[in-house]
Design a protein around this motif. Structure first.
Motif, mmCIF file in Angstrom:
data_model
loop_
_atom_site.group_PDB
_atom_site.id
_atom_site.type_symbol
_atom_site.label_atom_id
_atom_site.label_comp_id
_atom_site.label_asym_id
_atom_site.label_seq_id
_atom_site.Cartn_x
_atom_site.Cartn_y
_atom_site.Cartn_z
ATOM 1 N N VAL A 71 0.843 -1.195 0.000
ATOM 2 C CA VAL A 71 0.000 0.000 0.000
ATOM 3 C C VAL A 71 0.881 1.248 0.000
ATOM 4 C CG1 VAL A 71 -1.927 1.185 1.110
ATOM 5 C CG2 VAL A 71 -1.707 -1.293 1.377
ATOM 6 N N ASP A 72 0.692 2.059 -1.016
ATOM 7 C CA ASP A 72 1.361 3.351 -1.150
ATOM 8 C C ASP A 72 0.849 4.311 -0.061
ATOM 9 O OD1 ASP A 72 2.746 5.514 -2.456
ATOM 10 O OD2 ASP A 72 0.842 6.097 -3.369
ATOM 11 N N MET A 73 1.638 5.321 0.261
ATOM 12 C CA MET A 73 1.191 6.264 1.301
ATOM 13 C C MET A 73 0.576 7.542 0.720
ATOM 14 S SD MET A 73 3.949 5.906 4.455
ATOM 15 C CE MET A 73 3.044 7.000 5.554
ATOM 16 N N ASP A 74 1.365 8.331 0.000
ATOM 17 C CA ASP A 74 0.877 9.648 -0.430
ATOM 18 C C ASP A 74 -0.276 9.498 -1.420
ATOM 19 O OD1 ASP A 74 2.855 10.858 1.102
ATOM 20 O OD2 ASP A 74 4.309 10.719 -0.538
ATOM 21 N N GLY A 75 -1.410 10.072 -1.096
ATOM 22 C CA GLY A 75 -2.575 10.005 -1.975
ATOM 23 C C GLY A 75 -3.343 8.704 -1.841
ATOM 24 N N VAL A 76 -2.856 7.787 -0.975
ATOM 25 C CA VAL A 76 -3.538 6.504 -0.786
ATOM 26 C C VAL A 76 -3.867 6.310 0.698
ATOM 27 C CG1 VAL A 76 -3.360 3.992 -1.057
ATOM 28 C CG2 VAL A 76 -2.464 5.518 -2.840
ATOM 29 N N ILE A 82 -1.416 -1.260 -4.191
ATOM 30 C CA ILE A 82 -2.463 -0.237 -4.296
ATOM 31 C C ILE A 82 -1.767 1.119 -4.310
ATOM 32 C CG2 ILE A 82 -4.532 0.741 -3.237
ATOM 33 C CD1 ILE A 82 -5.100 -1.993 -1.986
ATOM 34 N N ASP A 83 -1.849 1.805 -5.444
ATOM 35 C CA ASP A 83 -1.035 3.016 -5.641
ATOM 36 C C ASP A 83 -1.811 3.987 -6.524
ATOM 37 O OD1 ASP A 83 1.155 4.815 -6.436
ATOM 38 O OD2 ASP A 83 2.508 3.249 -5.739
ATOM 39 N N ASP A 84 -1.729 5.279 -6.215
ATOM 40 C CA ASP A 84 -2.452 6.275 -7.026
ATOM 41 C C ASP A 84 -1.643 6.735 -8.238
ATOM 42 O OD1 ASP A 84 -0.620 7.599 -5.303
ATOM 43 O OD2 ASP A 84 -1.693 9.488 -5.618
ATOM 44 N N ARG A 85 -0.440 6.242 -8.405
ATOM 45 C CA ARG A 85 0.370 6.618 -9.574
ATOM 46 C C ARG A 85 -0.157 5.838 -10.785
ATOM 47 N NH1 ARG A 85 5.829 8.435 -10.530
ATOM 48 N NH2 ARG A 85 6.147 8.678 -8.306
#
Ligand SMILES: [Mg+2]
Length: 198
Positions: A10-15, A137-140
């Motif tokens: 799990v990504d952090m920034d934006g997630v 899971i990433d917003d990029r």
């Protein structure tokens, strides 16, 4: 580490953490536009970009971010269904305090309920293809799956967020999770990827 087929990176920034709202804190509300660019400053005129950049490059920025809505509940749901969520976050090279700030954020937001292992298991590395897991899971929209065109990533990418867009340009995955509040879609996606790899 548990079965890699159960690991949810799990990504952090934006997630996990609401990077955008904090980065745009110095911008008048009337100027805020729906995000279309991956790098939030690029959605704004050149004159205001330095103020956005100096906000997110400030020491201590990362530890102050708000958690994304529904994050804690979704984390509980993943654990309850036998998944092992694991933080996989790239450092922001322009902010020298980013890793320390992200660790303090995890201590503040996640550790009280989920324990120190959330920090101990976290990886801070932009080379996310090196880490094993069922999904990332990433917003990029485009996450590299290896170096120099090779594809060595074990995981499938689930694109997080971008709720206001039916299609995200440059997205290289068709799997989408628009918010943590939709835990039904979260579990459906995880189970679908698991079955496709079985
Ligand atoms: Mg991100």
């Amino acid at each position: 580490m548990s079965d890699p087929q159960k690991v949810v990176l799990v990504d952090m920034d934006g997630v996990m953490a609401d990077f955008d709202s904090a980065a745009l804190a110095a911008i008048p509300e009337s100027m805020i536009v729906p995000r279309t660019e991956f790098y939030v400053a690029q959605d704004y005129p050149l004159q205001v970009r330095p103020s956005i950049e100096s906000t997110y490059n400030a020491p201590g920025f990362f530890e102050t971010l708000e958690p994304m809505p529904g994050l804690l509940d979704a984390w509980r749901v993943m654990l309850a269904h036998g998944y092992h969520p694991r933080v996989a976050s790239a450092p922001l090279s322009s902010n020298k305090t980013s890793i320390a700030g992200k660790m303090r954020w995890l201590e503040r937001i996640m550790v009280p309920e989920f324990g120190l292992s959330v920090v101990e298991d976290a990886v801070f590395d932009k080379h996310k293809w090196q880490y094993k897991g069922l999904v990332l899971i990433d917003d990029r929209p485009y996450v590299p799956r290896g170096e120099n065109g090779e594809d060595v990533a074990m995981w499938e990418h689930i694109l997080f967020g971008w709720q206001h867009l039916a299609e995200v340009s440059s997205a290289t995955t068709s799997l989408r999770l628009r918010s943590w509040s939709d835990t039904t879609s979260l579990l459906t996606l995880l189970q679908r990827v698991e079955q496709s790899k079985a």
